[in-house]
Design a protein around this motif. Structure first.
Motif, mmCIF file in Angstrom:
data_model
loop_
_atom_site.group_PDB
_atom_site.id
_atom_site.type_symbol
_atom_site.label_atom_id
_atom_site.label_comp_id
_atom_site.label_asym_id
_atom_site.label_seq_id
_atom_site.Cartn_x
_atom_site.Cartn_y
_atom_site.Cartn_z
ATOM 1 N N ALA A 104 0.835 -1.211 0.000
ATOM 2 C CA ALA A 104 0.000 0.000 0.000
ATOM 3 C C ALA A 104 0.863 1.252 0.000
ATOM 4 O O ALA A 104 0.369 2.357 -0.233
ATOM 5 C CB ALA A 104 -0.919 -0.001 1.216
ATOM 6 N N GLY A 105 2.140 1.083 0.288
ATOM 7 C CA GLY A 105 3.105 2.173 0.273
ATOM 8 C C GLY A 105 4.469 1.601 -0.043
ATOM 9 O O GLY A 105 4.689 0.388 0.028
ATOM 10 N N ALA A 106 5.410 2.469 -0.402
ATOM 11 C CA ALA A 106 6.758 2.001 -0.723
ATOM 12 C C ALA A 106 7.744 3.135 -0.520
ATOM 13 O O ALA A 106 7.407 4.306 -0.702
ATOM 14 C CB ALA A 106 6.829 1.506 -2.159
ATOM 15 N N SER A 107 8.974 2.763 -0.156
ATOM 16 C CA SER A 107 10.019 3.763 0.013
ATOM 17 C C SER A 107 11.213 3.421 -0.872
ATOM 18 O O SER A 107 11.536 2.262 -1.090
ATOM 19 C CB SER A 107 10.468 3.854 1.473
ATOM 20 O OG SER A 107 11.104 2.664 1.890
ATOM 21 N N ILE A 108 11.861 4.481 -1.374
ATOM 22 C CA ILE A 108 13.080 4.382 -2.172
ATOM 23 C C ILE A 108 14.116 5.311 -1.550
ATOM 24 O O ILE A 108 13.806 6.462 -1.213
ATOM 25 C CB ILE A 108 12.828 4.783 -3.637
ATOM 26 C CG1 ILE A 108 11.888 3.786 -4.318
ATOM 27 C CG2 ILE A 108 14.136 4.919 -4.403
ATOM 28 C CD1 ILE A 108 12.490 2.424 -4.594
ATOM 29 N N GLU A 109 15.354 4.838 -1.425
ATOM 30 C CA GLU A 109 16.408 5.635 -0.797
ATOM 31 C C GLU A 109 17.457 6.056 -1.824
ATOM 32 O O GLU A 109 17.531 5.490 -2.917
ATOM 33 C CB GLU A 109 17.061 4.843 0.329
ATOM 34 C CG GLU A 109 17.717 3.561 -0.132
ATOM 35 C CD GLU A 109 18.051 2.618 1.011
ATOM 36 O OE1 GLU A 109 19.139 2.007 0.955
ATOM 37 O OE2 GLU A 109 17.227 2.479 1.940
ATOM 38 N N ASP A 110 18.276 7.047 -1.434
ATOM 39 C CA ASP A 110 19.329 7.533 -2.333
ATOM 40 C C ASP A 110 20.708 6.983 -1.972
ATOM 41 O O ASP A 110 21.723 7.532 -2.386
ATOM 42 C CB ASP A 110 19.347 9.069 -2.390
ATOM 43 C CG ASP A 110 19.624 9.728 -1.049
ATOM 44 O OD1 ASP A 110 19.810 9.011 -0.037
ATOM 45 O OD2 ASP A 110 19.644 10.974 -0.997
ATOM 46 N N TYR A 111 20.758 5.886 -1.212
ATOM 47 C CA TYR A 111 22.006 5.189 -0.906
ATOM 48 C C TYR A 111 22.353 4.253 -2.051
ATOM 49 O O TYR A 111 21.525 3.445 -2.479
ATOM 50 C CB TYR A 111 21.855 4.407 0.397
ATOM 51 C CG TYR A 111 23.027 3.514 0.737
ATOM 52 C CD1 TYR A 111 24.314 4.037 0.823
ATOM 53 C CD2 TYR A 111 22.845 2.159 0.975
ATOM 54 C CE1 TYR A 111 25.395 3.213 1.131
ATOM 55 C CE2 TYR A 111 23.915 1.339 1.301
ATOM 56 C CZ TYR A 111 25.194 1.871 1.369
ATOM 57 O OH TYR A 111 26.263 1.067 1.680
ATOM 58 N N PHE A 145 3.962 7.044 -1.570
ATOM 59 C CA PHE A 145 5.381 6.939 -1.906
ATOM 60 C C PHE A 145 6.239 7.773 -0.964
ATOM 61 O O PHE A 145 6.027 8.971 -0.797
ATOM 62 C CB PHE A 145 5.634 7.379 -3.344
ATOM 63 C CG PHE A 145 7.109 7.418 -3.676
ATOM 64 C CD1 PHE A 145 7.858 6.253 -3.657
ATOM 65 C CD2 PHE A 145 7.743 8.613 -3.952
ATOM 66 C CE1 PHE A 145 9.225 6.273 -3.922
ATOM 67 C CE2 PHE A 145 9.100 8.648 -4.223
ATOM 68 C CZ PHE A 145 9.833 7.474 -4.208
ATOM 69 N N THR A 146 7.257 7.124 -0.381
ATOM 70 C CA THR A 146 8.189 7.759 0.545
ATOM 71 C C THR A 146 9.567 7.849 -0.097
ATOM 72 O O THR A 146 10.102 6.845 -0.570
ATOM 73 C CB THR A 146 8.292 6.946 1.848
ATOM 74 O OG1 THR A 146 7.010 6.887 2.471
ATOM 75 C CG2 THR A 146 9.291 7.580 2.808
ATOM 76 N N ALA A 147 10.135 9.062 -0.081
ATOM 77 C CA ALA A 147 11.496 9.278 -0.591
ATOM 78 C C ALA A 147 12.435 9.494 0.584
ATOM 79 O O ALA A 147 12.178 10.310 1.466
ATOM 80 C CB ALA A 147 11.518 10.487 -1.522
ATOM 81 N N ARG A 148 13.549 8.754 0.574
ATOM 82 C CA ARG A 148 14.486 8.748 1.695
ATOM 83 C C ARG A 148 15.813 9.399 1.307
ATOM 84 O O ARG A 148 16.391 9.064 0.272
ATOM 85 C CB ARG A 148 14.754 7.309 2.152
ATOM 86 C CG ARG A 148 13.531 6.579 2.647
ATOM 87 C CD ARG A 148 13.773 5.103 2.910
ATOM 88 N NE ARG A 148 14.988 4.803 3.658
ATOM 89 C CZ ARG A 148 15.103 3.795 4.505
ATOM 90 N NH1 ARG A 148 14.066 2.991 4.724
ATOM 91 N NH2 ARG A 148 16.241 3.573 5.130
ATOM 92 N N ALA A 149 16.310 10.275 2.176
ATOM 93 C CA ALA A 149 17.639 10.878 2.033
ATOM 94 C C ALA A 149 18.543 10.243 3.084
ATOM 95 O O ALA A 149 18.340 10.436 4.285
ATOM 96 C CB ALA A 149 17.568 12.386 2.214
ATOM 97 N N GLU A 150 19.546 9.495 2.638
ATOM 98 C CA GLU A 150 20.310 8.605 3.503
ATOM 99 C C GLU A 150 21.639 9.165 4.011
ATOM 100 O O GLU A 150 22.428 8.431 4.626
ATOM 101 C CB GLU A 150 20.588 7.297 2.747
ATOM 102 C CG GLU A 150 19.348 6.561 2.295
ATOM 103 C CD GLU A 150 18.696 5.767 3.409
ATOM 104 O OE1 GLU A 150 19.375 4.953 4.049
ATOM 105 O OE2 GLU A 150 17.500 5.975 3.638
ATOM 106 N N ASN A 151 21.917 10.430 3.753
ATOM 107 C CA ASN A 151 23.203 11.022 4.147
ATOM 108 C C ASN A 151 23.662 10.602 5.540
ATOM 109 O O ASN A 151 24.787 10.145 5.741
ATOM 110 C CB ASN A 151 23.093 12.553 4.152
ATOM 111 C CG ASN A 151 23.313 13.156 2.784
ATOM 112 O OD1 ASN A 151 23.878 12.529 1.903
ATOM 113 N ND2 ASN A 151 22.874 14.395 2.600
ATOM 114 N N LEU A 152 22.791 10.805 6.517
ATOM 115 C CA LEU A 152 23.192 10.719 7.921
ATOM 116 C C LEU A 152 23.540 9.298 8.354
ATOM 117 O O LEU A 152 24.243 9.109 9.353
ATOM 118 C CB LEU A 152 22.077 11.283 8.812
ATOM 119 C CG LEU A 152 21.660 12.725 8.505
ATOM 120 C CD1 LEU A 152 20.515 13.158 9.400
ATOM 121 C CD2 LEU A 152 22.844 13.682 8.647
ATOM 122 N N LEU A 153 23.077 8.294 7.607
ATOM 123 C CA LEU A 153 23.408 6.905 7.936
ATOM 124 C C LEU A 153 24.731 6.466 7.333
ATOM 125 O O LEU A 153 25.260 5.422 7.713
ATOM 126 C CB LEU A 153 22.314 5.957 7.436
ATOM 127 C CG LEU A 153 21.000 5.908 8.204
ATOM 128 C CD1 LEU A 153 20.157 4.752 7.699
ATOM 129 C CD2 LEU A 153 21.202 5.802 9.706
#
Length: 266
Positions: A104-111, A145-153
């Motif tokens: 029902a939802g999905a996330s994509i990251e920039d890592y 739709f969830t967009a993830r910014a992964e810098n801090l990890l």
């Protein structure tokens, strides 16, 4: 699917934060549903822990999403890592496959998955989000739709760049914004105040003294835990196995009654 997607979207539109726990199989999904949670999210780390590897394949993640979705009536958000592709077209294909798997939802990251260059270049990151959004909007029932910014990890301790990326992801059409690795209420407040879409905070990396009430007060709309419950379960497993290896069985006194489990599994 239509009902689940609509319910999941509505859960992001109310004033109080959505608590989104992360099961890793059908059994843990049913246990969480039995505790009264309103939605679930898969965890690729939990899947990796289950298969005994540090990485998982796209198919393993999609099969896990299907198993969790089939296990309960709750909507499920799919953790799709980086979409298992560098190029925007590959990301779009993974979104389509997640929808077919019941998400029902999905996330994509920039890592990127490459520790030598952990984060995709800014423009490519935005193009990948844009492609995911186009894929979502082409579905008969659009996902959240969830967009993830992964810098801090991944060693890029630049909150300003993280916010810049989230703002660009919002402009590209993401429904929810997510920067895992935020640790303090001040950092979380800075992100929430800089964007107009719902923000997800993952408490698996944050100050554990922060409460749900405090998160709601600063405007956080969704709270997840990532692979923390899987790691907690494995710690209990290792503690018990270590006792057993030493010839002691005190952990048996802490076992939950079978009847408690069967109430969720029945």
């Amino acid at each position: 699917m239509t009902d689940k997607a609509a319910r999941f979207r509505a859960l992001h539109e109310r004033p109080e934060p959505l608590l989104l726990p992360n099961p890793w199989d059908a059994g843990t999904a049913r246990l969480l549903a039995g505790l009264g949670f309103e939605a679930l999210a898969s965890t690729s780390l939990g899947v990796a822990n289950t298969v005994g590897r540090t990485h998982v394949t796209r198919q393993e993640v999609l099969d896990n999403v299907r198993a969790i979705d089939d296990a309960t009536p709750l909507p499920v958000n799919a953790d799709l890592e980086n979409g298992f592709a560098d190029d925007p077209a590959g990301v779009a294909k993974t979104i389509e496959l997640a929808a077919r798997s019941g998400a029902a939802g999905a996330s994509i990251e920039d890592y990127t998955g490459d520790p030598r260059r952990p984060i995709y270049d800014f423009e490519l990151s935005v193009d990948r989000v844009r492609a995911a959004v186009e894929a979502v909007r082409s579905l008969p029932v659009p996902l959240v739709f969830t967009a993830r910014a992964e810098n801090l990890l991944h060693g890029v301790n630049d909150l300003d760049d993280t916010i810049r990326r989230l703002q660009a992801f919002e402009e590209a059409g993401a429904d929810v914004l997510y920067a895992p690795g935020l640790r303090t209420l001040e950092e979380m407040r800075a992100v929430v105040s800089s964007v107009g879409k719902p923000v997800n905070v993952v408490m698996g990396f944050a100050d554990p003294s922060i409460t749900l009430e405090q998160l709601g007060e600063i405007g956080v709309r969704r709270v997840s835990i990532g692979g923390a419950l899987s790691r907690l379960a494995l710690k209990a497993f290792m503690d018990g196995a270590t006792q057993m290896r030493a010839g002691r069985f005190g952990f048996v006194a802490d076992l939950p009654p079978l009847s408690e489990l069967h109430r969720s599994f029945g």
